[in-house]
Motif scaffolding. Structure first.
Motif, short mmCIF file in Angstrom:
data_model
loop_
_atom_site.label_atom_id
_atom_site.label_comp_id
_atom_site.label_asym_id
_atom_site.label_seq_id
_atom_site.Cartn_x
_atom_site.Cartn_y
_atom_site.Cartn_z
N ILE A 1 0.92 -1.03 -0.36
CA ILE A 1 -0.31 -0.31 0.03
C ILE A 1 0.83 1.37 -0.04
O ILE A 1 1.82 1.28 0.59
CB ILE A 1 -0.83 0.03 0.50
CG1 ILE A 1 -1.53 -1.30 1.39
CG2 ILE A 1 -1.48 1.28 1.38
CD1 ILE A 1 -2.63 -1.42 2.08
N TYR A 2 0.35 2.39 -0.96
CA TYR A 2 1.44 3.57 -0.60
C TYR A 2 0.05 4.45 -0.38
O TYR A 2 -1.10 4.55 -0.63
CB TYR A 2 1.66 3.93 -2.49
CG TYR A 2 2.92 2.85 -1.69
CD1 TYR A 2 3.91 3.36 -2.02
CD2 TYR A 2 2.29 1.48 -3.46
CE1 TYR A 2 4.96 2.93 -2.64
CE2 TYR A 2 3.50 0.92 -3.27
CZ TYR A 2 5.04 1.13 -3.53
OH TYR A 2 5.89 0.36 -3.35
N LYS A 3 0.92 5.89 0.27
CA LYS A 3 -0.44 6.67 0.60
C LYS A 3 0.23 7.86 -0.33
O LYS A 3 1.77 7.76 -0.11
CB LYS A 3 -0.84 7.20 2.44
CG LYS A 3 -1.42 6.01 2.61
CD LYS A 3 -1.58 6.04 4.13
CE LYS A 3 -2.48 5.46 4.45
NZ LYS A 3 -2.51 5.64 6.15
N ILE A 4 -0.01 8.30 -0.74
CA ILE A 4 -0.38 9.38 -1.58
C ILE A 4 -0.80 11.27 -1.06
O ILE A 4 -1.97 10.86 -0.85
CB ILE A 4 -0.39 9.75 -2.94
CG1 ILE A 4 -0.02 8.66 -3.91
CG2 ILE A 4 -0.30 11.37 -3.81
CD1 ILE A 4 -0.74 8.44 -5.31
N ILE B 1 4.41 10.49 -0.89
CA ILE B 1 4.40 9.60 -1.20
C ILE B 1 5.25 8.53 0.12
O ILE B 1 6.49 8.77 0.25
CB ILE B 1 4.63 9.29 -2.50
CG1 ILE B 1 4.24 10.05 -3.30
CG2 ILE B 1 4.41 7.68 -2.51
CD1 ILE B 1 4.71 9.25 -5.22
N TYR B 2 4.36 7.56 0.72
CA TYR B 2 4.36 7.29 1.34
C TYR B 2 4.40 5.77 1.33
O TYR B 2 3.96 4.94 0.65
CB TYR B 2 4.04 7.17 3.14
CG TYR B 2 4.26 9.11 3.76
CD1 TYR B 2 5.34 8.50 4.26
CD2 TYR B 2 3.73 9.99 3.40
CE1 TYR B 2 5.65 9.68 4.80
CE2 TYR B 2 3.84 11.18 3.88
CZ TYR B 2 5.30 11.23 4.94
OH TYR B 2 5.41 11.56 4.96
N HIS B 3 4.95 4.46 1.69
CA HIS B 3 5.24 3.05 1.38
C HIS B 3 4.49 2.57 3.31
O HIS B 3 5.32 2.65 4.14
CB HIS B 3 6.46 2.58 0.44
CG HIS B 3 6.23 0.70 0.56
ND1 HIS B 3 7.21 0.36 0.67
CD2 HIS B 3 4.97 0.60 0.62
CE1 HIS B 3 6.64 -0.79 0.09
NE2 HIS B 3 5.49 -0.60 0.04
N VAL B 4 3.46 1.72 3.03
CA VAL B 4 3.33 1.15 4.11
C VAL B 4 3.92 0.05 3.92
O VAL B 4 3.68 -1.19 3.36
CB VAL B 4 1.91 1.67 4.36
CG1 VAL B 4 1.12 0.93 5.65
CG2 VAL B 4 0.94 2.42 4.52
N VAL B 5 4.95 -0.10 5.22
CA VAL B 5 5.56 -1.25 5.58
C VAL B 5 4.96 -1.90 7.24
O VAL B 5 5.32 -0.95 8.47
CB VAL B 5 7.36 -0.85 5.63
CG1 VAL B 5 7.98 -2.76 5.54
CG2 VAL B 5 7.22 -1.00 4.27
N ASN B 6 4.66 -2.56 7.39
CA ASN B 6 4.55 -3.63 9.06
C ASN B 6 3.58 -1.64 9.37
O ASN B 6 4.08 -2.14 10.65
CB ASN B 6 5.05 -3.59 9.16
CG ASN B 6 5.97 -4.80 8.66
OD1 ASN B 6 5.53 -6.27 8.17
ND2 ASN B 6 7.04 -4.68 8.77
N VAL C 1 6.50 5.00 5.52
CA VAL C 1 8.06 4.72 5.40
C VAL C 1 8.18 6.20 4.22
O VAL C 1 7.75 5.09 3.03
CB VAL C 1 8.97 4.10 4.63
CG1 VAL C 1 10.16 3.95 4.21
CG2 VAL C 1 9.00 3.42 5.91
N PRO C 2 8.85 7.52 3.82
CA PRO C 2 8.44 7.89 3.08
C PRO C 2 9.46 7.25 1.54
O PRO C 2 10.62 7.02 2.30
CB PRO C 2 9.67 8.78 3.43
CG PRO C 2 9.95 9.11 4.69
CD PRO C 2 9.43 7.62 5.47
#
Length: 88
Positions: free
Chosen positions: A16-19, A33-38, A42-43
């Motif tokens: 999942i990415y959040k923009i 943009i962030y990458h959702v890790v656990n 994470v930017p």
């Protein structure tokens, strides 16, 4: 001061990415943009590269390096990606 306009959640094969889109006074919204890790956001360091990868994954065919002008900047590319992802 940046004001939050919208948050778009993109479900990719890589997770999942959040923009986040912010109004910073520019004509086009600022992107983060962030990458959702656990469960942690994470930017993404190279947002343009990640947008190119997502463009290819979703087969949107956005021309980020058009032949009739210079390549799209991150804000333009992000705006086009979000419009297609949302189906606008």
């Amino acid at each position: 001061m940046n004001s939050l306009l919208e948050v778009i959640e993109v479900k990719s094969i890589n997770g999942i990415y959040k923009i986040f889109q912010y109004d910073d006074g520019n004509a086009l919204p600022k992107l983060v943009i962030y990458h959702v890790v656990n469960g942690h956001e994470v930017p993404v360091k190279n947002m343009y590269k990640e947008l190119k990868r997502l463009n290819e994954e979703f087969s949107y065919g956005i021309q980020y390096e058009p032949t009739d002008r210079i390549k799209l900047n991150t804000r333009e590319f992000g705006r086009e990606f979000i419009k297609r992802y949302k189906g606008i």
